[in-house]
Design a protein around this motif. Structure first.
Motif, PDB file in Angstrom:
ATOM      1  N   LEU A  33       2.730   6.850  -4.041  1.00 31.56           N
ATOM      2  CA  LEU A  33       1.523   6.249  -3.457  1.00 31.56           C
ATOM      3  C   LEU A  33       0.713   7.274  -2.671  1.00 31.56           C
ATOM      4  O   LEU A  33      -0.505   7.128  -2.538  1.00 31.56           O
ATOM      5  CB  LEU A  33       1.908   5.088  -2.537  1.00 31.56           C
TER       6      LEU A  33
ATOM      7  N   LEU B  66      -2.435  -3.599   0.123  1.00 34.26           N
ATOM      8  CA  LEU B  66      -1.748  -2.296   0.125  1.00 34.26           C
ATOM      9  C   LEU B  66      -2.690  -1.166   0.544  1.00 34.26           C
ATOM     10  O   LEU B  66      -2.343  -0.337   1.400  1.00 34.26           O
ATOM     11  CB  LEU B  66      -1.153  -2.020  -1.258  1.00 34.26           C
TER      12      LEU B  66
ATOM     13  N   SER C  94       6.909  -1.388  -2.918  1.00 32.77           N
ATOM     14  CA  SER C  94       6.128  -0.144  -2.896  1.00 32.77           C
ATOM     15  C   SER C  94       6.691   0.858  -1.896  1.00 32.77           C
ATOM     16  O   SER C  94       6.393   2.061  -1.991  1.00 32.77           O
ATOM     17  CB  SER C  94       4.664  -0.443  -2.558  1.00 32.77           C
TER      18      SER C  94
END
Length: 924
Positions: free
Chosen positions: A812, A433, A805
């Motif tokens: 984020l 990620l 996500s």
């Protein structure tokens, strides 16, 4: 001492070592002969001749021995003879004056022949001359008194005194290493019978809290013999297990050796088997102790958790003697995975159940005809390079399809498997990620927001899931990488110069890249990678690690350039500007002054840069500290391993919280902006805007890009399937290229970022799923992989989390940018672990006395080793020069340069360094 050769009987290079250790005194009138397997005198024997002129110098030193028969220090005390009246040696027989210690039973590997009358004075076995010991006892066997030479009555030894007829008192130790074959449980009926017989009778001591060899052996002997055999048997067994006189060590041991990297061999330091035949016992006895903490029992037994003791009667059938019985248990304990399960057993019943189950599995495994897993398709025809059409793809599918369902099962069942699967899933989630976000930001800047963070995450989710489900090597991790970001920038620069549509040109290059990958897989060109050596792989891996660190430091320098090293932060400039503003005020003084000072100091945010540096280095420090936590003495082994498994997610979460909460007054801003350039995420690329000239140009770019994919994919696969990782399900080089080509073809159609096998993420994925065993060699601690859980679940679950996500992109965006790049540093630093090229670079600055006892240090002259390291460094510098040069057109040839590392290694370097040295330094 003869070093064992490579084992030709076992595919894993595992063999057993039988060590006999016998000590005796050497004086001028003594002659030595070997009576083992009918052999003659050893090289140092002089038959029955004596030399009356020999007067050795006086010595006042000592011998230090170990549990396995290796002498660590030789300094010798005085010695003397011992007659029958002293009890230590039996009277001479009629067959040539043979003498032996009565407690040695029937085994005699070294006999002493005395051609002169023995002296009654200066008795070596007299209590007045013995070494200090915690054990003080005498035993009587059949009415004859004898002493264990290591047992004494708290009398100090006078090293300066002279014994009759001998001033030097030299003591010889004869250490014999003998290779024994592993027991075949499928053919040798006695092996299975022994396990069944001893399964309920074996003495077990679990979590024994002893570290001294004497205490461990005594505990086992007491539990084995108390109540079944007499006190005489205990004393005899203890005397038979240990050597006599001044060298106190186990006299006969079994250990397992295995072929190490680059040749040579390693001892299994996790266990040791001691054997003896005892005259007074009536039946065989086996005792196993599992120690609570690892014990250091000698040079090659510095991390012992299991001690096995085998006692047999002196008159025992050949297939049931101590060596054969010990070989049965030694074969079982030679399996690393089995020992790992035994360490986790919580009760004697579970311990015996694991022992029984493993015996059955071992028999089944030995019955199978082939156990070896080829690394390349040409292993059966090594030395040739045979390419066919679709042959490699067919072989890959034939090799991997039978294991498809076990790829899921192996991520669920087994000791500590659930824990490893969860920790590795979180590791992959953060490891994929964070770089995706960082490279998304970089691609967005380089492509005028055509390739955004959102697109990168979609690309990562789709590519990762497809490869995890259908790829041949599920432990390979796909990722958009730094070389791909460089290549994307090259394409964008070309499009700007020639006024081309970037999305169309990007997609066309990607399609040509997939086309060439299909060709490589169709014609089995991956077999060319058999010529790729460790040198080429480690140079490229080190380049990727450097690329991660360079990206992190470039972003840090950019932040300091924007907030720290600016004119407005110079105090002189601020004060003078503020003073001038105040003097020029004519009206509305308070408003104008505040406004002018605010403008003068605007942009001076040194606190932002300092916090940036703190979070960057803090993420690296926390992550590396937890990653190496298994090497510390804190907590227990289970908790240390748990913290090491979660090193990456813990460091990211902790430093993100520190940046968001502890320093909330410092505005670091968002790490990325999710806004795109107006195109729909899934809109098809307008290929019609490209001319035929642009399509042909895209073919050239696609060919260079395919070389990068080919090398990166195959090098990653080679590092994942390296022999030291002990992978069992086979390789899939050609099929993996097909799957990667299909994934990137679909990505190109909608202008999504490309993905390929990532370094160092793929080897780190293997490491995260592995169980390891620590070993010690001359004070240097190193780890070997016991087994790897070859599962698809970790990649599937982590990429599902990455897909989810996308629903929290706004959250984020608040992850501090320095934490993202701190993760870059963490990945770069941890990837150096196990890189032999980096280890040899460090040796250039290391004191020679501190060199680790690696195989290449033992086998290669120091100058040749450093010369090879410098040649590798030169190749790395050239690679970095092309990779980081600010000229885009030079970067186009970067993939070709990677491919040229292979012919350079095979055609140029052998003219500088001999082949035998290259084999030691540059082989898996």
């Amino acid at each position: 001492m003869d070093l064992p050769p490579r084992n030709t009987d076992d595919s894993q290079g595992v063999e057993l070592q039988h060590v006999n250790v016998v000590t005796t005194e050497c004086r001028e009138n003594l002659a030595f002969t070997i009576e083992s397997e009918g052999q003659g005198p050893p090289p140092y024997s002089n038959g029955n001749k004596t030399n009356p002129e020999h007067k050795p110098k006086h010595h006042t030193d000592w011998i230090n021995g170990s549990a396995n028969g290796h002498v660590t220090k030789i300094n010798v005390p005085p010695a003397s003879t011992q007659d029958a009246e002293g009890g230590g040696l039996s009277p001479p027989d009629t067959g040539g004056g043979r003498r032996r210690h009565r407690s040695e039973g029937a085994l005699n590997t070294l006999t002493v022949t005395n051609n002169a009358a023995s002296q009654k004075s200066g008795n070596l076995l007299d209590p007045n001359y013995r070494k200090n010991s915690m054990y003080e006892s005498r035993s009587t066997i059949s009415g004859v008194k004898f002493d264990d030479s290591f047992i004494e009555d708290n009398k100090s030894f006078d090293y300066g005194s002279e014994s009759d007829g001998d001033e030097s008192g030299l003591t010889l130790m004869y250490s014999r290493h003998e290779k024994l074959p592993l027991k075949d449980f499928s053919l040798e009926i006695r092996a299975a019978m022994d396990i069944q017989r001893f399964l309920n009778k074996t003495v077990l001591l679990l979590d024994l809290n002893k570290l001294s060899l004497d205490e461990i052996i005594d505990e086992i002997l007491h539990k084995m013999l108390d109540g079944t055999e007499g006190e005489v048997s205990f004393d005899q067994a203890r005397s038979a297990l240990f050597t006599h006189d001044y060298v106190h060590m186990l006299s006969r041991t079994l250990q397992c050796t295995s072929i190490s990297e680059g040749g040579g061999f390693d001892y299994d330091q996790n266990w040791i088997c001691a054997m003896a035949s005892v005259p007074s016992i009536l039946t065989r006895h086996v005792g196993i102790a599992r120690l609570r903490n690892a014990a250091n029992l000698g040079t090659s037994s510095q991390e012992v958790y299991f001690v096995i003791v085998v006692l047999t009667p002196t008159k025992e059938k050949g297939t049931k003697n101590e060596v054969e019985t010990g070989r049965t248990f030694a074969t079982i304990f030679s399996d690393l995975d089995f020992r790992l399960n035994l360490l986790a057993a919580s009760s004697e019943e579970e311990f015996k159940s694991i022992l029984e189950q493993h015996t059955k599995e071992l028999a089944d495994r030995q019955m199978s005809s082939t156990n070896k897993v080829p690394v390349y398709d040409t292993d059966s025809n090594k030395g040739g390079c045979k390419c066919g059409i679709f042959k490699g793809i067919r072989d890959d599918l034939r090799r991997r399809l039978p294991h498809y369902f076990s790829d899921f099962k192996d991520g669920i069942f087994g000791p500590k498997t659930i824990q490893k699967t969860l920790s590795t899933t979180l590791f992959l989630y953060f490891a994929c990620l964070m770089p995706s976000i960082a490279f998304g930001v970089l691609n967005s800047e380089n492509t005028d927001k055509v390739l955004t963070v959102e697109k990168v995450l979609y690309s990562q989710t789709f590519g990762g899931l497809v490869f995890a489900l259908f790829g041949g090597t599920p432990l390979i991790v796909l990722l958009t990488t730094a070389p791909l970001a460089l290549y994307t920038k090259i394409i964008h620069t070309i499009c700007k110069e020639f006024s081309l549509d970037f999305r169309a040109m990007y997609a066309c290059v990607g399609l040509w890249n997939s086309f060439f990958l299909f060709l490589y897989a169709t014609f089995d060109l991956s077999v060319l990678m058999q010529w790729s050596t460790r040198s080429s792989e480690e140079i490229f891996a080190l380049f990727i690690a450097i690329a991660f660190c360079v990206d992190a430091f470039k972003n840090t320098a950019k932040n300091f350039g924007d907030h720290y090293n600016i004119p407005n932060c110079q105090s002189e400039s601020v004060s003078s500007t503020g003073l001038a503003a105040i003097t020029n005020v004519t009206a509305n003084i308070s408003a104008n002054v505040s406004e002018t000072v605010e403008e003068a100091t605007k942009g001076c945010e040194r606190d932002v840069s300092l916090l940036y540096l703190l979070l960057l280095l803090g993420t690296l420090w926390v992550g590396v500290m937890l990653y190496n936590f298994t090497k510390t003495p804190y907590l227990n082994a289970g908790k240390r391993e748990l913290l090491a498994d979660y090193a990456l997610p813990v460091s990211v979460v902790v430093m993100s919280l520190i940046g968001a909460l502890a320093f909330k007054d410092v505005d670091l801003g968002k790490s990325f902006d999710g806004a795109g350039n107006g195109f729909s995420i899934f809109s098809l690329v307008p290929f019609h805007t490209l001319s035929w000239g642009a399509v042909l140009g895209a073919m050239g770019l696609g060919f260079c890009l395919s070389l990068l994919f080919f090398m990166d994919q195959n090098i990653s696969a080679a590092l994942v399937n390296a022999p030291q990782n002990k992978m069992k399900k086979g390789t899939s080089y050609h099929w993996d290229l097909v799957v990667v080509g299909l994934i990137n073809m679909l990505h190109s159609l909608v202008a999504f970022p490309w993905v390929h096998a990532a370094l160092p993420h793929s080897p780190l994925h293997v490491r995260a799923l592995a169980d390891v065993e620590e070993r010690v060699d001359q004070g240097h601690i190193y780890q070997i992989i016991v087994k790897v859980r070859e599962t698809r679940l970790t990649a599937i679950l982590s990429h599902i989390l990455i897909g989810l996500s996308l629903l929290i992109l706004d959250i984020l965006a608040f992850i501090p940018t320095p934490v993202l790049y701190g993760l870059f540093l963490y990945v770069g630093v941890t990837s150096l672990d196990g890189n032999q090229m980096f280890e040899r670079i460090m040796l250039l600055f290391t004191e020679q006395s501190a060199y680790p006892p690696n195989h290449y240090i033992r086998r290669v002259p120091q100058r040749k080793m450093h010369l090879f390291t410098l040649l590798q460094l030169l190749q790395l510098i050239v690679l970095c020069g092309f990779g980081f040069v600010p000229y885009p057109y030079l970067k186009m040839f970067f993939p070709v340069l990677i491919f040229l590392l292979i012919p350079l290694r095979h055609k140029v370097i052998p003219h500088v360094i001999e082949h035998k040295y290259l084999k030691a330094m540059d082989s898996h």
